[in-house]
Design a protein around this motif. Structure first.
Motif, PDB file in Angstrom:
ATOM      1  N   PHE A  57      28.261  34.913  69.433  1.00 26.35           N
ATOM      2  CA  PHE A  57      27.951  35.886  68.393  1.00 26.35           C
ATOM      3  C   PHE A  57      28.965  35.787  67.259  1.00 26.35           C
ATOM      4  CE2 PHE A  57      26.132  37.666  72.254  1.00 26.35           C
ATOM      5  CZ  PHE A  57      24.867  38.049  71.826  1.00 26.35           C
ATOM      6  N   GLY A  58      28.458  35.921  66.036  1.00 25.94           N
ATOM      7  CA  GLY A  58      29.302  35.965  64.854  1.00 25.94           C
ATOM      8  C   GLY A  58      29.038  37.247  64.089  1.00 25.94           C
ATOM      9  N   GLU A  59      29.856  37.512  63.098  1.00 24.63           N
ATOM     10  CA  GLU A  59      29.726  38.744  62.318  1.00 24.63           C
ATOM     11  C   GLU A  59      29.727  38.402  60.838  1.00 24.63           C
ATOM     12  OE1 GLU A  59      31.990  43.096  61.923  1.00 24.63           O
ATOM     13  OE2 GLU A  59      32.228  41.842  63.708  1.00 24.63           O
ATOM     14  N   LEU A  60      28.838  39.050  60.100  1.00 28.19           N
ATOM     15  CA  LEU A  60      28.671  38.766  58.685  1.00 28.19           C
ATOM     16  C   LEU A  60      28.623  40.076  57.916  1.00 28.19           C
ATOM     17  CD1 LEU A  60      28.110  36.628  56.461  1.00 28.19           C
ATOM     18  CD2 LEU A  60      25.680  36.989  56.902  1.00 28.19           C
ATOM     19  N   HIS A  61      29.455  40.165  56.869  1.00 30.40           N
ATOM     20  CA  HIS A  61      29.473  41.322  55.978  1.00 30.40           C
ATOM     21  C   HIS A  61      28.964  40.875  54.614  1.00 30.40           C
ATOM     22  CE1 HIS A  61      32.235  43.718  58.672  1.00 30.40           C
ATOM     23  NE2 HIS A  61      32.384  42.488  59.145  1.00 30.40           N
ATOM     24  N   VAL A  62      28.050  41.655  54.041  1.00 27.76           N
ATOM     25  CA  VAL A  62      27.424  41.294  52.768  1.00 27.76           C
ATOM     26  C   VAL A  62      27.566  42.459  51.802  1.00 27.76           C
ATOM     27  CG1 VAL A  62      25.348  40.438  51.638  1.00 27.76           C
ATOM     28  CG2 VAL A  62      25.760  39.888  54.048  1.00 27.76           C
ATOM     29  N   PHE A  63      28.149  42.178  50.626  1.00 25.13           N
ATOM     30  CA  PHE A  63      28.205  43.131  49.523  1.00 25.13           C
ATOM     31  C   PHE A  63      27.167  42.693  48.488  1.00 25.13           C
ATOM     32  CE2 PHE A  63      32.406  43.171  51.413  1.00 25.13           C
ATOM     33  CZ  PHE A  63      32.742  44.516  51.455  1.00 25.13           C
ATOM     34  N   VAL A  64      26.251  43.587  48.153  1.00 18.27           N
ATOM     35  CA  VAL A  64      25.191  43.278  47.193  1.00 18.27           C
ATOM     36  C   VAL A  64      25.309  44.259  46.034  1.00 18.27           C
ATOM     37  CG1 VAL A  64      22.715  43.009  46.831  1.00 18.27           C
ATOM     38  CG2 VAL A  64      23.711  42.445  49.050  1.00 18.27           C
ATOM     39  N   GLY A  65      25.604  43.743  44.846  1.00 19.74           N
ATOM     40  CA  GLY A  65      25.731  44.567  43.664  1.00 19.74           C
ATOM     41  C   GLY A  65      24.707  44.196  42.613  1.00 19.74           C
TER      42      GLY A  65
END
Length: 408
Positions: free
Chosen positions: A168-176
């Motif tokens: 398992f991996g972890e991904l953080h996404v900021f969408v502006g």
């Protein structure tokens, strides 16, 4: 000044905060501006900035920091769905985005440093809570909206064939409004393939940051498909091992059950997250074609979540069946041991009976074989027949007694 900067300035002076705020609009705007100014001061303060290194002579002053090279996987600037620039650093990305009023920046990071995240927060007005989550990682999948910035946490998964386990991996996404920032913790997912896919579809990429978010969600969900297939094969193998009586199967069931718990934690929140996105289509003016794509992703997530729930229930049932089979096997072994003990007791009875029968004539013969000079019946002419008869009577009597008791 670029449109993003104009929006940022407008947001600082007149934004009333999230929906549902019951405060006076002017008070809410001032409060948010105050919080933002405090956050900016914290970002630009000497305590938040990395410690300055004393200058030293030599060519190493112009060399790039290895942390940035390792953290910034790729940064690109797009206009109308086409890549127009590939900045070499975050500073170049910030500068070029300011000079491109209708551009969109897509920055990909892998295990970034704290300084890099703080610089991104200062440039794009990222909320401190979201930045803190991105720094610490180990977050549950979620979707949060901070003003006009969307923060999404995803748990990607991939199946490793050699050890037959799920990674398992972890991904953080900021969408502006004009940027997408991805912060990856772990090997999965492969966002370079997502970038290539979007660049090969400029009609989709020109829809903006929301289209990039869709592509990332779609890649994460598509990455679940081989995991589901691999787990299904593992469960089939486990069922075979259970009925074959493999002693190591219990450990494998337990390990796969733990992975399914993690898989559930990765997939189940996605269903609610995507339904939350779909609920905001009208409010945020999401493109109709993009709405169809996101609904398709939601259908795939629901299907995957149901499969994972089924896997966990199947593993629970298999564990129960395995425990039953093990108990039955133990009972059969104990029954076999009891039967072997019973047969052994029967043999001991027979041996003991014949030993007792043979002991009687041996006793008589031993007494008359002591060769004492003065013994009764030594001169009796019927002594020998009497001794033989006595031995026979005792042996026959013992045989009858043992036979009646089923010892013989």
């Amino acid at each position: 000044m670029s449109e993003r900067r104009a929006r940022s300035a407008s947001k600082n002076t007149g934004n009333t905060g999230n929906t549902g705020n019951t405060e006076n609009p002017g008070t809410a705007g001032n409060s948010k501006a105050t919080r933002k100014s405090v956050w900016r001061r914290a970002l630009t303060s000497p305590a938040a900035a990395p410690p300055a290194q004393p200058p030293s002579p030599g060519p190493d002053l112009s060399a790039p920091e290895p942390a940035e090279v390792a953290s910034v996987v790729q940064a690109a600037l797009y206009r109308d769905g086409v890549r127009v620039s590939t900045p070499a650093s975050l500073a170049d990305t910030f500068r070029e985005l300011r000079d491109e009023p209708h551009g969109m920046a897509w920055i990909g990071l892998a295990r970034p440093t704290e300084a890099e995240l703080l610089s991104l927060a200062a440039e794009f007005d990222l909320h401190p809570l979201a930045v803190e989550d991105a720094m610490e990682a180990h977050q549950r999948p979620k979707l949060e909206r901070y003003g006009d910035t969307l923060f999404v946490v995803l748990r990607a998964a991939r199946y490793l064939d050699a050890p037959e386990e799920v990674d398992f991996g972890e991904l953080h996404v900021f969408v502006g409004p004009d940027f997408v920032i991805t912060v990856r913790h772990g090997a999965a997912p492969d966002l370079s393939a997502v970038r290539r896919r979007m660049e090969d579809s400029p009609e989709l990429l020109k829809l903006g940051p929301e289209a990039v978010l869709y592509a990332i969600l779609d890649a994460v969900v598509d990455g679940y498909v081989p995991v589901v297939s691999g787990v299904q094969i593992d469960i089939d193998e486990i069922e075979t091992e259970v009925f074959r009586g493999d002693p190591e199967v219990s450990r494998r069931i337990y390990e796969l059950s733990r992975e399914m718990v993690e898989f559930q934690r990765a997939t189940r929140p996605l269903v609610g997250m995507l339904h939350g996105l779909m609920a905001g289509f009208a409010k945020y003016g999401t493109d109709e074609e993009l709405q169809r794509y996101l609904r398709d992703v939601a259908d795939h997530v629901t299907h995957t979540s149901e499969r994972v729930d089924g896997f966990r229930q199947a593993l629970t049932d298999i564990l129960t069946v395995n425990a039953t089979l093990v108990t039955q096997q133990q009972n059969a072994e104990m029954r076999a041991l009891a039967e072997a003990g019973f047969e052994q007791n029967e043999e001991i009875k027979k041996i003991s009976s014949w030993a007792a029968i043979l002991f009687a004539p041996t006793l008589v013969g031993t007494i008359y074989g002591m060769n004492f000079e003065h013994m009764p019946e030594l001169g009796w002419s019927f002594g020998y027949p009497f001794a033989i008869g006595l031995m026979g009577v005792v042996c026959v009597s013992l045989y009858v007694i043992f036979k009646r008791r089923d010892w013989l």
